[in-house]
Design a protein around this motif. Structure first.
Motif, PDB file in Angstrom:
ATOM      1  N   UNK A   1     -41.473   7.626  37.854  1.00 22.00           N
ATOM      2  CA  UNK A   1     -40.297   8.502  37.787  1.00 22.00           C
ATOM      3  C   UNK A   1     -39.151   7.909  38.598  1.00 22.00           C
ATOM      4  N   UNK A   2     -39.472   7.385  39.755  1.00 17.76           N
ATOM      5  CA  UNK A   2     -38.455   6.779  40.628  1.00 17.76           C
ATOM      6  C   UNK A   2     -37.783   5.588  39.933  1.00 17.76           C
ATOM      7  N   UNK A   3     -38.595   4.747  39.283  1.00 11.43           N
ATOM      8  CA  UNK A   3     -38.054   3.544  38.623  1.00 11.43           C
ATOM      9  C   UNK A   3     -37.192   3.884  37.415  1.00 11.43           C
ATOM     10  N   UNK A   4     -37.424   5.041  36.805  1.00 15.41           N
ATOM     11  CA  UNK A   4     -36.644   5.416  35.628  1.00 15.41           C
ATOM     12  C   UNK A   4     -35.516   6.382  35.949  1.00 15.41           C
TER      13      UNK A   4
ATOM     14  N   UNK B   1     -36.014  -2.172  43.812  1.00 15.48           N
ATOM     15  CA  UNK B   1     -36.926  -3.282  43.518  1.00 15.48           C
ATOM     16  C   UNK B   1     -38.204  -2.801  42.832  1.00 15.48           C
ATOM     17  N   UNK B   2     -38.394  -1.506  42.721  1.00 12.05           N
ATOM     18  CA  UNK B   2     -39.554  -0.945  42.035  1.00 12.05           C
ATOM     19  C   UNK B   2     -39.233  -0.911  40.552  1.00 12.05           C
ATOM     20  N   UNK B   3     -40.061  -1.585  39.755  1.00 13.84           N
ATOM     21  CA  UNK B   3     -39.773  -1.723  38.325  1.00 13.84           C
ATOM     22  C   UNK B   3     -41.019  -1.483  37.491  1.00 13.84           C
TER      23      UNK B   3
ATOM     24  N   UNK C   1     -46.109  -4.639  29.468  1.00 13.65           N
ATOM     25  CA  UNK C   1     -47.360  -3.868  29.579  1.00 13.65           C
ATOM     26  C   UNK C   1     -47.177  -2.487  30.195  1.00 13.65           C
ATOM     27  N   UNK C   2     -46.030  -2.234  30.810  1.00  7.43           N
ATOM     28  CA  UNK C   2     -45.774  -0.933  31.408  1.00  7.43           C
ATOM     29  C   UNK C   2     -46.310  -0.768  32.820  1.00  7.43           C
ATOM     30  N   UNK C   3     -46.821  -1.827  33.429  1.00  7.78           N
ATOM     31  CA  UNK C   3     -47.324  -1.735  34.794  1.00  7.78           C
ATOM     32  C   UNK C   3     -46.168  -1.629  35.777  1.00  7.78           C
TER      33      UNK C   3
END
Length: 182
Positions: free
Chosen positions: A86-89, A136-138, A143-145
């Motif tokens: 959620x944070x990355x998006x 930096x969190x992606x 693969x969606x990892x």
């Protein structure tokens, strides 16, 4: 089912992400595989994390989960994935953060030692929550990892260039060749 815990399986950049990424094809119900469904694989994860994880210096004494801690640990894994995804998006993360912090606290309280997998994963997640560079969190485009982009210019789009990056580039090349022939 037997898996090999190869270096690619530890491309998240932190123990917390490597644990979250133990679910392969998370959003494909037909092909989804939870590597921790088999307790033996959960035990094999520990020495592999010591050998291949990005936080090897912090994991030198990593020990397996205490007996009976699996369900609590899996909840932590799911909370890590939900919050950081959620944070990355760019989604609102307040409720997810509260749930993650509860799972972190539960695992820290129940862990037999600070070197136990549940405590080490909880501490890794806590470091990520408080990290100053949240951008930096992606999420891997292939693969969606989840992964931590430690590249100088913050431009990584794949968890692992050798696997996901190569697959994406090969697919793009194949598609371009096919379009050129038609």
């Amino acid at each position: 089912m037997t898996f090999a815990w190869t270096p690619h399986r530890f491309s998240g950049g932190t123990l917390a992400f490597d644990v979250a990424n133990s679910v392969v094809l998370r959003f494909d119900p037909d092909r989804r595989v939870d590597r921790f469904d088999d307790p033996a694989q959960l035990d094999l994860f520990v020495p592999a994390a010591r050998a291949h994880g990005a936080e090897r210096d912090l994991l030198a004494k990593l020990t397996p989960l205490s007996p009976g801690g699996r369900d609590r640990f899996i909840r932590l894994r799911e909370e890590i994935d939900g919050y950081f995804r959620a944070r990355a998006t760019g989604l609102d993360t307040r409720e997810r953060l509260a749930s993650l912090l509860e799972a972190i606290a539960a695992n820290l309280r129940a862990a037999e030692s600070g070197d136990a997998l549940d405590a080490a994963t909880a501490l890794s997640a806590l470091r990520l929550v408080s990290a100053p560079e949240q951008d930096r969190i992606k999420i891997c485009a292939n693969c969606g990892w989840l992964f931590l982009d430690r590249s100088k210019n913050r431009s990584r789009t794949w968890c692992d260039m050798a696997v996901c990056g190569n697959r994406t580039k090969a697919h793009r090349h194949y598609r371009k060749k096919k379009e050129a022939l038609s």
